[in-house]
Design a protein around this motif. Structure first.
Motif, PDB file in Angstrom:
ATOM      1  N   ALA A  58      -6.731  -0.694 -13.088  1.00  0.00           N
ATOM      2  CA  ALA A  58      -6.124  -0.400 -11.793  1.00  0.00           C
ATOM      3  C   ALA A  58      -7.051  -0.791 -10.644  1.00  0.00           C
ATOM      4  O   ALA A  58      -6.621  -1.402  -9.654  1.00  0.00           O
ATOM      5  CB  ALA A  58      -5.771   1.079 -11.708  1.00  0.00           C
ATOM      6  N   GLU A  59      -8.313  -0.428 -10.756  1.00  0.00           N
ATOM      7  CA  GLU A  59      -9.245  -0.748  -9.670  1.00  0.00           C
ATOM      8  C   GLU A  59      -9.442  -2.251  -9.522  1.00  0.00           C
ATOM      9  O   GLU A  59      -9.591  -2.768  -8.404  1.00  0.00           O
ATOM     10  CB  GLU A  59     -10.574  -0.051  -9.909  1.00  0.00           C
ATOM     11  CG  GLU A  59     -10.490   1.459  -9.714  1.00  0.00           C
ATOM     12  CD  GLU A  59     -11.828   2.168  -9.886  1.00  0.00           C
ATOM     13  OE1 GLU A  59     -11.963   3.290  -9.367  1.00  0.00           O
ATOM     14  OE2 GLU A  59     -12.722   1.572 -10.541  1.00  0.00           O
ATOM     15  N   SER A  60      -9.416  -2.981 -10.624  1.00  0.00           N
ATOM     16  CA  SER A  60      -9.541  -4.433 -10.562  1.00  0.00           C
ATOM     17  C   SER A  60      -8.354  -5.068  -9.838  1.00  0.00           C
ATOM     18  O   SER A  60      -8.472  -6.149  -9.258  1.00  0.00           O
ATOM     19  CB  SER A  60      -9.644  -5.012 -11.977  1.00  0.00           C
ATOM     20  OG  SER A  60     -10.806  -4.562 -12.622  1.00  0.00           O
ATOM     21  N   ASN A 108       0.817  -1.219   0.000  1.00  0.00           N
ATOM     22  CA  ASN A 108       0.000   0.000   0.000  1.00  0.00           C
ATOM     23  C   ASN A 108       0.849   1.267   0.000  1.00  0.00           C
ATOM     24  O   ASN A 108       0.312   2.375   0.039  1.00  0.00           O
ATOM     25  CB  ASN A 108      -0.933   0.010   1.216  1.00  0.00           C
ATOM     26  CG  ASN A 108      -1.992  -1.067   1.119  1.00  0.00           C
ATOM     27  OD1 ASN A 108      -2.164  -1.682   0.075  1.00  0.00           O
ATOM     28  ND2 ASN A 108      -2.696  -1.311   2.208  1.00  0.00           N
ATOM     29  N   GLY A 143      -6.906  -3.584  -7.294  1.00  0.00           N
ATOM     30  CA  GLY A 143      -6.916  -3.139  -5.906  1.00  0.00           C
ATOM     31  C   GLY A 143      -6.381  -1.751  -5.667  1.00  0.00           C
ATOM     32  O   GLY A 143      -6.175  -1.347  -4.522  1.00  0.00           O
ATOM     33  N   PHE A 144      -6.146  -0.981  -6.748  1.00  0.00           N
ATOM     34  CA  PHE A 144      -5.674   0.394  -6.592  1.00  0.00           C
ATOM     35  C   PHE A 144      -6.846   1.354  -6.406  1.00  0.00           C
ATOM     36  O   PHE A 144      -7.936   1.143  -6.938  1.00  0.00           O
ATOM     37  CB  PHE A 144      -4.892   0.843  -7.835  1.00  0.00           C
ATOM     38  CG  PHE A 144      -3.502   0.288  -7.934  1.00  0.00           C
ATOM     39  CD1 PHE A 144      -2.406   1.011  -7.498  1.00  0.00           C
ATOM     40  CD2 PHE A 144      -3.281  -0.980  -8.465  1.00  0.00           C
ATOM     41  CE1 PHE A 144      -1.124   0.505  -7.597  1.00  0.00           C
ATOM     42  CE2 PHE A 144      -2.010  -1.501  -8.567  1.00  0.00           C
ATOM     43  CZ  PHE A 144      -0.926  -0.768  -8.135  1.00  0.00           C
ATOM     44  N   GLU A 145      -6.612   2.416  -5.664  1.00  0.00           N
ATOM     45  CA  GLU A 145      -7.525   3.562  -5.653  1.00  0.00           C
ATOM     46  C   GLU A 145      -7.153   4.427  -6.851  1.00  0.00           C
ATOM     47  O   GLU A 145      -5.980   4.676  -7.105  1.00  0.00           O
ATOM     48  CB  GLU A 145      -7.372   4.353  -4.362  1.00  0.00           C
ATOM     49  CG  GLU A 145      -8.247   5.584  -4.278  1.00  0.00           C
ATOM     50  CD  GLU A 145      -8.053   6.363  -2.981  1.00  0.00           C
ATOM     51  OE1 GLU A 145      -8.483   7.533  -2.925  1.00  0.00           O
ATOM     52  OE2 GLU A 145      -7.452   5.819  -2.038  1.00  0.00           O
ATOM     53  N   TYR A 146      -8.142   4.909  -7.601  1.00  0.00           N
ATOM     54  CA  TYR A 146      -7.886   5.608  -8.863  1.00  0.00           C
ATOM     55  C   TYR A 146      -8.378   7.043  -8.788  1.00  0.00           C
ATOM     56  O   TYR A 146      -9.510   7.310  -8.380  1.00  0.00           O
ATOM     57  CB  TYR A 146      -8.602   4.876 -10.008  1.00  0.00           C
ATOM     58  CG  TYR A 146      -8.392   5.472 -11.377  1.00  0.00           C
ATOM     59  CD1 TYR A 146      -7.242   5.221 -12.107  1.00  0.00           C
ATOM     60  CD2 TYR A 146      -9.363   6.300 -11.955  1.00  0.00           C
ATOM     61  CE1 TYR A 146      -7.051   5.759 -13.369  1.00  0.00           C
ATOM     62  CE2 TYR A 146      -9.177   6.849 -13.221  1.00  0.00           C
ATOM     63  CZ  TYR A 146      -8.025   6.567 -13.918  1.00  0.00           C
ATOM     64  OH  TYR A 146      -7.830   7.102 -15.169  1.00  0.00           O
ATOM     65  N   LYS A 195      -5.284   1.496   0.236  1.00  0.00           N
ATOM     66  CA  LYS A 195      -5.011   0.931  -1.083  1.00  0.00           C
ATOM     67  C   LYS A 195      -3.793   1.605  -1.685  1.00  0.00           C
ATOM     68  O   LYS A 195      -3.446   2.716  -1.300  1.00  0.00           O
ATOM     69  CB  LYS A 195      -6.217   1.133  -2.013  1.00  0.00           C
ATOM     70  CG  LYS A 195      -7.466   0.369  -1.579  1.00  0.00           C
ATOM     71  CD  LYS A 195      -8.550   0.524  -2.626  1.00  0.00           C
ATOM     72  CE  LYS A 195      -9.789  -0.286  -2.261  1.00  0.00           C
ATOM     73  NZ  LYS A 195     -10.839  -0.193  -3.285  1.00  0.00           N
ATOM     74  N   THR A 209      -8.307  10.820 -11.175  1.00  0.00           N
ATOM     75  CA  THR A 209      -8.046  11.310 -12.530  1.00  0.00           C
ATOM     76  C   THR A 209      -8.307  12.801 -12.621  1.00  0.00           C
ATOM     77  O   THR A 209      -9.086  13.357 -11.837  1.00  0.00           O
ATOM     78  CB  THR A 209      -8.918  10.558 -13.559  1.00  0.00           C
ATOM     79  OG1 THR A 209      -8.549  10.978 -14.876  1.00  0.00           O
ATOM     80  CG2 THR A 209     -10.395  10.852 -13.346  1.00  0.00           C
ATOM     81  N   LYS A 237      -8.466   3.060 -15.439  1.00  0.00           N
ATOM     82  CA  LYS A 237      -9.309   3.025 -14.236  1.00  0.00           C
ATOM     83  C   LYS A 237      -9.797   1.600 -13.948  1.00  0.00           C
ATOM     84  O   LYS A 237      -9.613   1.082 -12.843  1.00  0.00           O
ATOM     85  CB  LYS A 237     -10.499   3.961 -14.408  1.00  0.00           C
ATOM     86  CG  LYS A 237     -11.525   3.914 -13.283  1.00  0.00           C
ATOM     87  CD  LYS A 237     -12.659   4.881 -13.555  1.00  0.00           C
ATOM     88  CE  LYS A 237     -13.829   4.684 -12.610  1.00  0.00           C
ATOM     89  NZ  LYS A 237     -13.479   4.939 -11.209  1.00  0.00           N
ATOM     90  N   GLY A 238     -10.383   0.969 -14.961  1.00  0.00           N
ATOM     91  CA  GLY A 238     -10.892  -0.377 -14.745  1.00  0.00           C
ATOM     92  C   GLY A 238      -9.789  -1.359 -14.402  1.00  0.00           C
ATOM     93  O   GLY A 238      -9.946  -2.205 -13.511  1.00  0.00           O
TER      94      GLY A 238
END
Length: 533
Positions: free
Chosen positions: A502-504, A450, A506-509, A533, A511, A499-500
């Motif tokens: 990175a979030e998949s 993290n 486990g990242f917080e996105y 995250k 922009t 976005k999709g």
């Protein structure tokens, strides 16, 4: 027999004669022939060589072996082209295993004849590994670039005779451009740059009087001891340390001069530098590097002792560790630090524009001073490294970049490897879209902590390719976008593509597409607290 009236116009011959004499190489065994006559005639005319004649090249080389072994000094053997030079191999093998300094200078008409059935044109580009410790193939000198390249090769070759025990060396010497019609009419030798190598077994040169600067390329983080000795050196000599974000140096005499170096105007802090001491690897700040080329002299310090003539003015190489070098040249005298004061005043008086467009430079101007203390910042190459080098981080923020080969591949992976070392340290990566997508699979690694934060500057293609001075005058942005900058790939600046993904994972996105949006999210990105995250 008529008296030789001078030297030929072959610049390689002038450099060889000058450098052989400068490095104390005076014994020469000559075998008969015509292709090497420019060198032999020049040596005869010079009169500074102890010359012998030997008809058989095999015997000549073995004579050199015996002479070098008995005298402990280097010996030159020289012959014409073709199989004459092949006859050196047996003796060169003997010299190799006994580490005897025998220098074979073999002549040829030119490299273009090799492989084309031209008389006597044989390929000497490769030799058995145990015949020479160093091999140099000189080109015919047509311009200053050729002259400089051959000067380096000849210096390196002669120095290799003595280095780390020494051994045999081979130089291929082509004839002049004039071919057969060579005039021996030059009365004086052309001036030649001499490069010397020093170790602690040799007497080190005096430090010159005048303005002195240290330049640090990419470097491991300085230890406290090395920082102290460099600072003491600068204090002794009124010197400064020019460096960038990959230098690893955070001492008192640090000058981040990139912002000044990219300006069009001249600054006094770059004038009248008598010596630049170059340490570290490839330079991230190539603009400051370019400014320092006006120095009178360059010294290179590195334990590898290799000749790295990046500024094209190298005169001395010190094969030793930096701590020992700077410690040797420290004195008890303290300077007034006037040079440091001048440099800092110059840099601080350069004002960055108050209204920057939304860009890599804008994000750097906002974020660099605010990156949390004791963080690691890993910078992408090209446009990113140039943009972020314009601004200062806090003194205890560590910065690095893949400036060794300066390629865009592997930036994310290198950054993640660094982030694994201490997962309690915040680690930031800044990179462009081409660099990100080249290595994007790495952010799916299961060991990512993290502590990782990635700033993707998605400007749709390679920004450097549209700002580089070698491209911009000839191609507008639209033309450059097609191939050089490779625009339009990866969703064409899509807000949701990454976005999709990175979030998949486990990242917080976050922009932003303009300054207003950026100003609403950047504080979250640089929060000093460890996030979920």
């Amino acid at each position: 027999m008529s008296e030789i009236k001078g030297y030929s116009g072959n610049s390689n011959v002038h450099m060889l004669i000058n450098l052989l004499l400068a490095h104390g190489v005076k014994r020469v065994i000559v075998s008969p022939g015509t292709t090497h006559f420019e060198l032999v005639a020049g040596m005869q005319y010079n009169g500074g060589f102890e010359m012998y004649s030997a008809i058989d090249e095999r015997g000549a080389a073995y004579m050199a072996v015996g002479m070098a072994a008995e005298s402990g000094e280097p010996v030159v053997i020289t012959c014409t082209e073709s199989v004459a030079s092949r006859n050196y191999y047996a003796a060169m093998t003997e010299a190799y295993y006994r580490q005897l300094p025998v220098l074979a200078i073999t002549a040829l008409h030119g490299y273009s004849g090799i492989g084309n059935l031209k008389p006597q044109s044989i390929d000497r580009s490769v030799s058995p590994k145990d015949t020479f410790v160093y091999k140099a193939q000189l080109s015919v000198v047509k311009d200053e670039k050729d002259m400089h390249a051959n000067n380096l090769l000849i210096n390196s070759a002669i120095l290799a005779l003595f280095r780390r025990g020494g051994g045999p060396v081979h130089i291929d010497l082509p004839r002049s451009l004039e071919g057969e019609n060579v005039s021996l009419s030059m009365k004086e030798l052309e001036s030649t740059r001499i490069i010397r190598r020093y170790t602690f077994d040799t007497k080190l040169p005096e430090m010159p009087q005048g303005r002195i600067a240290v330049f640090v390329g990419t470097h491991m983080q300085f230890t406290d001891k090395l920082t102290t000795v460099v600072d003491n050196f600068c204090s002794s000599h009124n010197a400064v340390v020019f460096c960038g974000h990959t230098s690893g140096y955070y001492g008192r005499y640090r000058v981040l001069a990139h912002l000044a170096s990219v300006q069009k105007r001249e600054y006094d802090m770059y004038r009248d530098i008598c010596l630049v001491i170059h340490i570290g690897g490839p330079a991230a700040d190539i603009n400051t590097f370019g400014r320092l080329r006006n120095a009178k002299e360059i010294w290179r310090v590195n334990p590898d002792g290799e000749i790295r003539d990046t500024m094209e003015k190298l005169t001395n190489v010190f094969e030793m560790d930096e701590e020992s070098f700077f410690g040797y040249y420290c004195t008890d005298e303290k300077s007034d630090d006037s040079y440091l004061t001048e440099c800092k005043r110059t840099v601080e008086n350069i004002m960055c524009p108050k209204s920057l467009p939304f860009s890599n430079v804008y994000t750097a101007s906002k974020l660099a001073p605010l990156i949390p203390e004791k963080s690691l910042v890993f910078l992408g190459l090209s446009n990113t490294l140039r943009a972020w080098s314009l601004f200062r981080f806090r003194d205890n923020v560590v910065t690095m970049s893949n400036t060794g080969a300066r390629g865009i591949d592997g930036v994310l992976s290198s950054f993640l490897g660094a982030s694994f070392v201490d997962k309690n340290k915040l680690c930031f990566c800044v990179l462009g879209d081409l660099t990100f997508f080249y290595d994007m699979n790495s952010i799916g690694n299961r060991d990512i902590g993290n502590n990782v934060r990635i700033l993707l500057v998605n400007d749709n293609g390679g920004g450097l390719m549209k700002t580089n001075a070698s491209v911009h005058p000839y191609m507008n942005d639209a033309d450059a976008d097609v191939f050089l900058a490779a625009a339009g790939h990866f969703g064409n600046k899509s807000k949701i593509l990454v976005k999709g993904y990175a979030e998949s994972l486990g990242f917080e996105y976050l922009t932003a597409s303009n300054r207003e949006e950026f100003n609403t999210v950047y504080e979250r990105f640089i929060t000093p607290e460890m996030t979920d995250k």
